[in-house]
Scaffold this motif. Sequence first.
Motif, short mmCIF file in Angstrom:
data_model
loop_
_atom_site.label_atom_id
_atom_site.label_comp_id
_atom_site.label_asym_id
_atom_site.label_seq_id
_atom_site.Cartn_x
_atom_site.Cartn_y
_atom_site.Cartn_z
N SER A 193 0.81 -1.22 0.00
CA SER A 193 0.00 0.00 0.00
C SER A 193 0.84 1.27 0.00
O SER A 193 0.62 2.18 -0.81
N LYS A 194 1.80 1.35 0.90
CA LYS A 194 2.61 2.57 1.02
C LYS A 194 3.41 2.86 -0.25
O LYS A 194 3.37 3.99 -0.76
N PRO A 195 4.15 1.88 -0.81
CA PRO A 195 4.90 2.17 -2.05
C PRO A 195 4.00 2.57 -3.21
O PRO A 195 4.34 3.46 -3.99
N ILE A 196 2.83 1.92 -3.33
CA ILE A 196 1.93 2.24 -4.44
C ILE A 196 1.39 3.65 -4.29
O ILE A 196 1.34 4.43 -5.26
N LEU A 197 0.98 4.04 -3.08
CA LEU A 197 0.46 5.39 -2.85
C LEU A 197 1.53 6.44 -3.08
O LEU A 197 1.27 7.49 -3.67
N GLN A 198 2.75 6.17 -2.60
CA GLN A 198 3.83 7.14 -2.77
C GLN A 198 4.16 7.35 -4.25
O GLN A 198 4.45 8.47 -4.67
N SER A 199 4.10 6.27 -5.03
CA SER A 199 4.44 6.38 -6.45
C SER A 199 3.43 7.21 -7.23
O SER A 199 3.72 7.73 -8.31
N ARG A 200 2.22 7.35 -6.70
CA ARG A 200 1.18 8.12 -7.38
C ARG A 200 1.19 9.59 -7.02
O ARG A 200 0.42 10.38 -7.59
N ASP A 201 2.04 9.95 -6.09
CA ASP A 201 2.18 11.35 -5.72
C ASP A 201 2.89 12.10 -6.85
O ASP A 201 3.89 11.63 -7.39
N ALA A 202 2.38 13.27 -7.19
CA ALA A 202 2.97 14.04 -8.29
C ALA A 202 4.42 14.43 -8.01
O ALA A 202 5.21 14.64 -8.94
N LYS A 203 4.78 14.48 -6.73
CA LYS A 203 6.15 14.86 -6.36
C LYS A 203 7.05 13.65 -6.08
O LYS A 203 8.16 13.82 -5.56
N SER A 204 6.57 12.46 -6.41
CA SER A 204 7.37 11.26 -6.12
C SER A 204 8.63 11.21 -6.97
O SER A 204 8.65 11.67 -8.12
N SER A 205 9.67 10.62 -6.40
CA SER A 205 10.94 10.49 -7.11
C SER A 205 10.89 9.29 -8.04
O SER A 205 9.97 8.46 -7.97
N SER A 206 11.88 9.18 -8.91
CA SER A 206 11.94 8.03 -9.83
C SER A 206 12.10 6.73 -9.06
O SER A 206 11.56 5.70 -9.46
N ARG A 207 12.82 6.79 -7.94
CA ARG A 207 12.98 5.58 -7.12
C ARG A 207 11.65 5.16 -6.51
O ARG A 207 11.32 3.97 -6.48
N GLU A 208 10.87 6.13 -6.03
CA GLU A 208 9.56 5.82 -5.44
C GLU A 208 8.60 5.30 -6.51
O GLU A 208 7.81 4.38 -6.25
N GLN A 209 8.67 5.86 -7.71
CA GLN A 209 7.81 5.38 -8.79
C GLN A 209 8.17 3.94 -9.17
O GLN A 209 7.29 3.12 -9.41
N GLU A 210 9.46 3.64 -9.20
CA GLU A 210 9.88 2.28 -9.51
C GLU A 210 9.45 1.31 -8.42
O GLU A 210 8.99 0.20 -8.71
N ALA A 211 9.58 1.74 -7.16
CA ALA A 211 9.15 0.89 -6.04
C ALA A 211 7.65 0.63 -6.10
O ALA A 211 7.18 -0.48 -5.81
N GLY A 212 6.88 1.64 -6.52
CA GLY A 212 5.44 1.46 -6.65
C GLY A 212 5.07 0.48 -7.73
O GLY A 212 4.16 -0.35 -7.55
N VAL A 213 5.75 0.54 -8.87
CA VAL A 213 5.51 -0.41 -9.96
C VAL A 213 5.83 -1.83 -9.53
O VAL A 213 5.05 -2.77 -9.79
#
Length: 235
Positions: free
Chosen positions: A174-194
């Motif tokens: 839940s946390k990685p997916i939500l963080q990756s959808r934040d407009a200010k998320s970093s590329s690392r957070e987006q990758e973690a969400g995927v």
Amino acid sequence: MGLGKTLQSICILASDHYTKEKRQTLSAAPGGIHWQSLVVCPPTLTGHWVYEVNKFVPEKSLNPLHYTGPPMERYKLRQLVHEHNLIIASYDIVRNDIQFFSSIKWNYVILDEGHIIKNGKTKSSRAIKQLEAQHRLILSGTPIQNNVLELWSLFDFLMPGFLGTERQFMARYSKPILQSRDAKSSSREQEAGVLAMEALHRQVLPFLLRRVKEDVLKDLPPKITQVGGGVEAGV
């Protein structure tokens, strides 16, 4: 809505009960076992379930009891439960009479509009999760309405512990997916969400059966769109 979830479930119930009754007859077991299943749905759908069962299934296969009414009426119905192999009740009724419902070991428990238990902290969710059953099904057109944590609550009923504790699910998915959808998320957070989303898909997809309109398009009536005071036919 209208893609056949209710009818599919009725077929599953009827087939399973028929198979069990046949095995019981062939084994000549003394006394026999009266397999009972429970359908829990919103109050506006209980009568529809009874109608659909009676319409599509012979009485000898499934014998539904519409468990509803004020407390005194439900008390009388409890005396008849042993005569029926399918009980149909609303979420509120099950919650109010959970002491009775949790005393029965059900064959199937089917939750229609199962996203009602998406919040595991509500009284209805806690009551539903007290039910004992050999098989559990959830029917929903919207299993996730707000956030992915709702999926955890559904699986906590279906397969307790399968997705870990709520805290473990939050940390892993839940946390990685939500963080990756934040407009200010970093590329690392987006990758973690995927990666978290892919891992969650692999975990739960074997237990999901999804029907889309294209699967049953030929069986659906023409769509009618009402615009203002007129009616307009569509595809």
